[in-house]
Structures are given as structure tokens and as C-alpha cells.
Motif scaffolding. Structure first.
Motif, PDB file in Angstrom:
ATOM      1  N   SER A  63      -9.597  -5.147   3.574  1.00  0.00           N
ATOM      2  CA  SER A  63      -8.201  -4.863   3.234  1.00  0.00           C
ATOM      3  C   SER A  63      -7.405  -5.014   4.522  1.00  0.00           C
ATOM      4  O   SER A  63      -7.474  -4.156   5.404  1.00  0.00           O
ATOM      5  CB  SER A  63      -8.042  -3.453   2.658  1.00  0.00           C
ATOM      6  N   THR A  91      -5.171   1.286  -2.333  1.00  0.00           N
ATOM      7  CA  THR A  91      -6.516   0.726  -2.230  1.00  0.00           C
ATOM      8  C   THR A  91      -7.504   1.466  -3.126  1.00  0.00           C
ATOM      9  O   THR A  91      -8.308   0.851  -3.831  1.00  0.00           O
ATOM     10  CB  THR A  91      -6.994   0.781  -0.773  1.00  0.00           C
ATOM     11  N   LEU A 111      -0.902  -4.848   2.159  1.00  0.00           N
ATOM     12  CA  LEU A 111      -2.303  -5.156   2.409  1.00  0.00           C
ATOM     13  C   LEU A 111      -2.731  -6.330   1.538  1.00  0.00           C
ATOM     14  O   LEU A 111      -2.253  -6.493   0.409  1.00  0.00           O
ATOM     15  CB  LEU A 111      -3.200  -3.957   2.104  1.00  0.00           C
ATOM     16  N   GLU A 168       0.823  -1.202   0.000  1.00  0.00           N
ATOM     17  CA  GLU A 168       0.000   0.000   0.000  1.00  0.00           C
ATOM     18  C   GLU A 168       0.863   1.261   0.000  1.00  0.00           C
ATOM     19  O   GLU A 168       0.598   2.205  -0.750  1.00  0.00           O
ATOM     20  CB  GLU A 168      -0.918  -0.009   1.231  1.00  0.00           C
ATOM     21  N   GLU A 219      -3.884  -5.662   6.746  1.00  0.00           N
ATOM     22  CA  GLU A 219      -2.431  -5.633   6.790  1.00  0.00           C
ATOM     23  C   GLU A 219      -1.954  -7.007   7.243  1.00  0.00           C
ATOM     24  O   GLU A 219      -2.398  -7.534   8.256  1.00  0.00           O
ATOM     25  CB  GLU A 219      -1.939  -4.545   7.746  1.00  0.00           C
TER      26      GLU A 219
END
Length: 259
Positions: free
Chosen positions: A230, A215, A242, A175, A232
Motif C-alpha cells: 500500500s 486499508t 494510497l 485513505e 502513498e
């Protein structure tokens, strides 16, 4: 008169780099670990690391109520088949796709699925090997980051095309860069210098490109999709990774591939 298709320059470089990596250090190139250089990965340990990644993702799909039942899976950027074998324990059929022929040779050697995985070479900037609505699940983890951004985004669009309505994408991507020395090197240092350092200082057989995919951009690339979660899922001092679970709620985009 027939025409000869020319591979995009960026994709040709990716093919050359990952062909070198697959020829020299296939397992290490898939799972980069300083302690595993020069053939340090044991086959069973390597495959177990794939189960350690896939099993929690499948459990998360169950938790979200989005797991496809049985079905056909595309493992994009399958490399040496680490995740393909793990996916074959949960689904009926897995198609592993990669751009590196030596990686696919290693994947076939490590195939423990009993014939439920098909490994396929794809040297195209699309997935036209497959027709629309061909898969119930598209799974890719730590692969898109190694492609030039335009190519990575094009493949995400293709995932939506080959996925059946109601199907799921699992996309594991960085991300953002972490605000550490290594993270900021990847963010601000020009790629040719990073590639030179990887080859000369770190002694990589070939450089590994890295970039992020946010994202919000994924949502734009899959307008018929819904991001169910989403999460981690992987640390390190370079990136914040992610794992996105994207459900294709609407009809798949038309056109692009042939059966």
C-alpha cells in the motif's frame, strides 16, 4: 412477464452527474486542474498523464513479483480512457468500463491502442456483464471515492469475483482526509453543502462526491486477497491517497455474474 430493473438511487445520481461532466468537460473532469478548465487539456498531454500514472504502477508490480503476464485488464471507471491507453501498452487486452456514455464517446475518440481496448457502458451496481474469473488485472484509480460508500464497497467485492485466482487488483483510493482546511471540509461538512459549493462557487458542471476507503476495510472486502503493498502516491492538500496492490491468492468467490 418481464421485469424492469430500477437503478439504485445513489447510482442514478452518479450517472447523471458524470453524464453532465462528460458532456461539458470530459478531460478536465478526469484530471481536475484549475489551469485546464474550458478545454485546456491537449489530447497528447492528457494521455501522457495516464502513462505517468500507470507505468510506475506496472513497475511496482514487477518489483513485487506479482505482475500478470500479458492478460486481460479491467479498467474500472475508465472515463475518457486516460489509463486504458496506458494499460494497453503493457497488456494484451483492456476493457474500459464507465457509467457515463459521453465519457465513453470521448474515450473512443482518444483510443490509440490499435483495437486492443473495448469500452463498455455499465449502469449497474455490479459487474454482472462479466463472468467469474474473467480478468488477470483489475485497475481503478481515483474512481471509487466518487461513489457512495456502499456502492464502492460492492464494486470491490465484484472485483474479487471477476478476477482470476492469482490475479491482481490495483486500487488507488484516498485513505484519509488531510488535516487541512479543505480536508476537514470534506470530512465534516454535510455532502449537500459541499455539492452546492462545488456547483455555485467552483462552477463545476456537476458535483464530485468524495469519500475515503481505508486499508483495513479493503482487506475485509477481499477475504481471499493479500495486500502486497500500500503505497502513498499522490499528494495534495485534501487527501492522503494510497495505491493498494491486492493479490487474489485463493479461489474467486462464486456467483454473481454471467458470461
Amino acid at each position: 412477464m418481464s421485469t424492469v430493473e430500477v437503478m439504485p438511487v445513489g447510482l442514478e445520481q452518479v450517472r447523471r452527474d458524470w453524464t453532465r461532466l462528460g458532456s461539458a468537460e470530459p478531460l478536465w473532469a478526469v484530471c481536475v486542474d484549475p489551469d485546464k478548465r474550458d478545454g485546456g487539456w491537449d489530447d497528447d498531454e492528457f494521455l501522457a498523464s495516464g502513462r505517468a500514472d500507470v507505468d510506475p504502477a506496472v513497475a511496482r508490480m514487477d518489483e513485487l513479483g506479482i505482475r500478470p503476464g500479458g492478460g486481460r485488464v479491467l479498467d474500472f471507471g475508465c472515463g475518457a480512457g486516460r489509463l486504458s491507453n496506458a494499460l494497453a501498452a503493457h497488456f494484451d487486452e483492456v476493457v474500459g468500463v464507465d457509467i457515463s456514455a459521453p465519457m465513453l464517446e470521448e474515450a473512443r475518440r482518444l483510443d490509440r491502442s490499435g483495437g486492443r481496448i473495448a469500452f463498455t457502458l455499465n449502469e449497474r451496481a455490479d459487474l454482472s456483464l462479466f463472468g467469474d474469473d474473467s480478468f488477470d488485472l483489475v485497475y481503478t484509480d481515483l474512481v471509487l471515492q466518487h461513489l457512495p460508500a456502499a456502492l464502492a464497497e460492492g464494486y470491490v467485492r465484484e472485483f474479487a469475483r471477476v478476477l482470476r485466482p492469482g490475479g491482481v487488483m490495483v486500487l488507488g483510493v484516498p485513505e484519509t482526509e488531510r488535516r487541512t482546511f479543505k480536508g476537514m471540509v470534506f470530512r465534516y461538512v454535510p455532502w449537500p453543502l459541499v455539492a452546492l459549493a462545488q456547483r455555485v462557487v467552483l462552477r463545476y458542471p456537476a458535483p464530485m462526491r468524495m469519500h475515503t476507503l481505508r486499508t483495513g476495510r479493503i482487506a475485509e472486502l477481499v477475504p481471499g486477497g493479500r495486500i502486497a503493498a500500500s503505497d502513498e502516491y499522490w499528494g495534495g492538500d485534501h487527501w492522503r491517497h494510497l495505491r493498494h496492490f491486492v493479490v487474489l491468492d485463493g479461489a474467486a468467490p462464486a456467483g454473481g455474474g454471467t458470461a
